[in-house]
Write a protein that holds these residues in place. Structure first.
Motif, PDB file in Angstrom:
ATOM      1  N   LEU A 102       0.677  -1.103  -0.167  1.00 40.61           N
ATOM      2  CA  LEU A 102       0.106  -0.076  -0.040  1.00 40.61           C
ATOM      3  C   LEU A 102       0.782   1.349   0.083  1.00 40.61           C
ATOM      4  CD1 LEU A 102      -2.713  -1.006   2.439  1.00 40.61           C
ATOM      5  CD2 LEU A 102      -2.979  -0.744   0.075  1.00 40.61           C
ATOM      6  N   ALA A 103       1.863   1.206   0.582  1.00 42.87           N
ATOM      7  CA  ALA A 103       2.977   2.598   0.789  1.00 42.87           C
ATOM      8  C   ALA A 103       3.438   2.668  -0.510  1.00 42.87           C
ATOM      9  CB  ALA A 103       3.842   2.268   2.014  1.00 42.87           C
ATOM     10  N   ALA A 104       3.778   1.831  -1.202  1.00 47.17           N
ATOM     11  CA  ALA A 104       4.410   1.796  -2.656  1.00 47.17           C
ATOM     12  C   ALA A 104       3.444   2.692  -3.670  1.00 47.17           C
ATOM     13  CB  ALA A 104       4.869   0.464  -3.112  1.00 47.17           C
ATOM     14  N   GLY A 105       2.128   2.018  -3.488  1.00 44.27           N
ATOM     15  CA  GLY A 105       1.147   2.865  -4.232  1.00 44.27           C
ATOM     16  C   GLY A 105       0.759   4.065  -3.956  1.00 44.27           C
ATOM     17  N   ILE A 106       0.787   4.238  -2.613  1.00 42.15           N
ATOM     18  CA  ILE A 106       0.699   5.833  -2.274  1.00 42.15           C
ATOM     19  C   ILE A 106       1.882   6.706  -2.814  1.00 42.15           C
ATOM     20  CG2 ILE A 106       0.726   7.316  -0.078  1.00 42.15           C
ATOM     21  CD1 ILE A 106      -0.922   5.126   1.336  1.00 42.15           C
ATOM     22  N   TRP A 107       3.038   5.983  -2.730  1.00 43.46           N
ATOM     23  CA  TRP A 107       4.074   6.897  -3.048  1.00 43.46           C
ATOM     24  C   TRP A 107       3.970   7.114  -4.423  1.00 43.46           C
ATOM     25  CZ3 TRP A 107       7.980   6.481  -6.697  1.00 43.46           C
ATOM     26  CH2 TRP A 107       9.306   7.530  -6.539  1.00 43.46           C
ATOM     27  N   TYR A 108       3.657   6.391  -5.310  1.00 44.59           N
ATOM     28  CA  TYR A 108       3.421   6.816  -6.679  1.00 44.59           C
ATOM     29  C   TYR A 108       2.408   7.720  -6.993  1.00 44.59           C
ATOM     30  CZ  TYR A 108       6.721   3.033  -8.483  1.00 44.59           C
ATOM     31  OH  TYR A 108       8.058   2.190  -8.349  1.00 44.59           O
ATOM     32  N   GLU A 109       1.260   7.565  -6.209  1.00 41.94           N
ATOM     33  CA  GLU A 109       0.066   8.666  -6.438  1.00 41.94           C
ATOM     34  C   GLU A 109       0.616  10.048  -5.856  1.00 41.94           C
ATOM     35  OE1 GLU A 109      -2.839   8.633  -7.648  1.00 41.94           O
ATOM     36  OE2 GLU A 109      -2.056   6.533  -8.477  1.00 41.94           O
ATOM     37  N   ARG A 110       1.550  10.168  -4.664  1.00 43.88           N
ATOM     38  CA  ARG A 110       2.117  11.195  -4.267  1.00 43.88           C
ATOM     39  C   ARG A 110       2.895  11.856  -5.215  1.00 43.88           C
ATOM     40  NH1 ARG A 110       6.288  11.079   0.352  1.00 43.88           N
ATOM     41  NH2 ARG A 110       7.457  10.476  -1.685  1.00 43.88           N
ATOM     42  N   ALA A 111       3.705  11.070  -5.990  1.00 45.74           N
ATOM     43  CA  ALA A 111       4.768  11.576  -6.882  1.00 45.74           C
ATOM     44  C   ALA A 111       3.948  12.081  -8.172  1.00 45.74           C
ATOM     45  CB  ALA A 111       5.649  10.367  -7.500  1.00 45.74           C
ATOM     46  N   ALA A 112       2.916  11.414  -8.468  1.00 42.60           N
ATOM     47  CA  ALA A 112       2.227  12.090  -9.695  1.00 42.60           C
ATOM     48  C   ALA A 112       1.474  13.427  -9.376  1.00 42.60           C
ATOM     49  CB  ALA A 112       1.029  11.195 -10.261  1.00 42.60           C
ATOM     50  N   ALA A 113       0.785  13.268  -8.081  1.00 43.90           N
ATOM     51  CA  ALA A 113       0.212  14.561  -7.633  1.00 43.90           C
ATOM     52  C   ALA A 113       1.231  15.858  -7.708  1.00 43.90           C
ATOM     53  CB  ALA A 113      -0.587  14.388  -6.357  1.00 43.90           C
ATOM     54  N   VAL A 114       2.338  15.281  -7.346  1.00 41.05           N
ATOM     55  CA  VAL A 114       3.348  16.609  -7.048  1.00 41.05           C
ATOM     56  C   VAL A 114       3.995  17.089  -8.147  1.00 41.05           C
ATOM     57  CG1 VAL A 114       5.900  16.900  -6.077  1.00 41.05           C
ATOM     58  CG2 VAL A 114       4.216  15.943  -4.403  1.00 41.05           C
ATOM     59  N   ALA A 115       4.053  16.148  -9.238  1.00 43.44           N
ATOM     60  CA  ALA A 115       4.304  16.536 -10.657  1.00 43.44           C
ATOM     61  C   ALA A 115       3.260  17.430 -11.096  1.00 43.44           C
ATOM     62  CB  ALA A 115       4.554  15.166 -11.428  1.00 43.44           C
ATOM     63  N   VAL A 116       2.168  17.193 -10.774  1.00 46.11           N
ATOM     64  CA  VAL A 116       1.136  18.041 -11.640  1.00 46.11           C
ATOM     65  C   VAL A 116       1.091  19.346 -10.820  1.00 46.11           C
ATOM     66  CG1 VAL A 116      -1.479  18.279 -11.861  1.00 46.11           C
ATOM     67  CG2 VAL A 116      -0.242  16.069 -12.331  1.00 46.11           C
ATOM     68  N   ALA A 117       1.181  19.431  -9.793  1.00 45.48           N
ATOM     69  CA  ALA A 117       1.037  20.662  -8.639  1.00 45.48           C
ATOM     70  C   ALA A 117       2.098  21.620  -8.843  1.00 45.48           C
ATOM     71  CB  ALA A 117       0.742  20.274  -7.276  1.00 45.48           C
ATOM     72  N   PHE A 118       3.395  21.113  -9.041  1.00 43.59           N
ATOM     73  CA  PHE A 118       4.591  21.951  -8.934  1.00 43.59           C
ATOM     74  C   PHE A 118       5.417  22.124 -10.267  1.00 43.59           C
ATOM     75  CE2 PHE A 118       3.699  20.744  -4.359  1.00 43.59           C
ATOM     76  CZ  PHE A 118       3.261  21.796  -3.905  1.00 43.59           C
ATOM     77  N   ALA A 119       5.581  23.062 -10.624  1.00 46.11           N
ATOM     78  CA  ALA A 119       6.397  23.090 -12.089  1.00 46.11           C
ATOM     79  C   ALA A 119       7.767  22.832 -11.948  1.00 46.11           C
ATOM     80  CB  ALA A 119       6.125  24.236 -12.668  1.00 46.11           C
ATOM     81  N   SER A 120       8.493  23.520 -10.966  1.00 44.18           N
ATOM     82  CA  SER A 120      10.051  23.209 -10.570  1.00 44.18           C
ATOM     83  C   SER A 120      10.449  22.367  -9.810  1.00 44.18           C
ATOM     84  CB  SER A 120      10.470  24.970 -10.374  1.00 44.18           C
ATOM     85  OG  SER A 120      10.118  25.041  -9.252  1.00 44.18           O
ATOM     86  N   ASP A 121      11.731  22.042  -9.584  1.00 45.83           N
ATOM     87  CA  ASP A 121      12.160  20.893  -8.822  1.00 45.83           C
ATOM     88  C   ASP A 121      12.406  21.956  -7.159  1.00 45.83           C
ATOM     89  OD1 ASP A 121      12.437  19.112 -10.511  1.00 45.83           O
ATOM     90  OD2 ASP A 121      14.627  19.413 -10.806  1.00 45.83           O
ATOM     91  N   ALA A 122      12.552  23.011  -7.486  1.00 46.95           N
ATOM     92  CA  ALA A 122      12.663  23.881  -6.102  1.00 46.95           C
ATOM     93  C   ALA A 122      11.372  23.952  -5.405  1.00 46.95           C
ATOM     94  CB  ALA A 122      13.170  25.284  -6.413  1.00 46.95           C
ATOM     95  N   THR A 123      10.328  24.022  -6.204  1.00 46.62           N
ATOM     96  CA  THR A 123       9.049  24.010  -5.307  1.00 46.62           C
ATOM     97  C   THR A 123       8.825  22.590  -4.740  1.00 46.62           C
ATOM     98  OG1 THR A 123       7.901  23.990  -7.326  1.00 46.62           O
ATOM     99  CG2 THR A 123       8.304  26.137  -6.590  1.00 46.62           C
TER     100      THR A 123
END
Length: 152
Positions: free
Chosen positions: A24-45
């Protein structure tokens, strides 16, 4: 070591619990990564977001473990505290389905980590104290490494 790991119902249960939670944690990690990629444009943010999330999670974990772990273990028992993480994950998944987005995934991920490190992990560690030396020296390392990695 594998024979010791499956030799008692408690160790089998801890193995199944670890596999479920790491999966479950691995699935959550992938979902979090996808949500962060959409929400923030730069590596710094993204870095700032993860820094803040990890800081809040760490402080909350420390406070809960210090103030509530012994009380929750006494009140709920080992089984109840081990059920805390799947219950938090279920509630978090339901919230992220109802209201998808970065906030729900961050709360799901952070809440799971807080419960895992403040309550579940200390409970698991305390269960080994009553086990045989073989379980402590053979099964625990196998569970903590191989089974944990297998789940993720």
């Amino acid at each position: 070591a594998a024979r010791v790991l499956i030799s008692t119902p408690l160790l089998r249960g801890l193995t199944a619990h670890s596999l479920l939670i790491t999966f479950l944690a691995a699935g959550i990690w992938y979902e979090r990564a996808a949500a962060v990629a959409v929400a923030f444009a730069s590596d710094a943010t993204r870095f700032d977001f993860f820094s803040t999330l990890n800081a809040v999670t760490s402080v909350t974990t420390l406070v809960l473990q210090t103030c509530l772990f012994s009380r929750s273990l006494r009140f709920l028992g080992a089984r109840g505290t081990l059920l805390a993480e799947p219950l938090v994950v279920s509630a978090g998944l339901a919230a992220s389905i109802i209201r998808p987005g970065l906030l729900s995934i961050a709360l799901l991920d952070g809440g799971r980590k807080v419960v895992h490190y403040a309550i579940v992990k200390p409970t698991k560690e305390s269960l080994y104290t009553g086990m045989s030396r073989d379980a402590q020296l053979l099964a625990k390392p196998l569970l903590d490494t191989f089974v944990y990695r297998l789940g993720s």
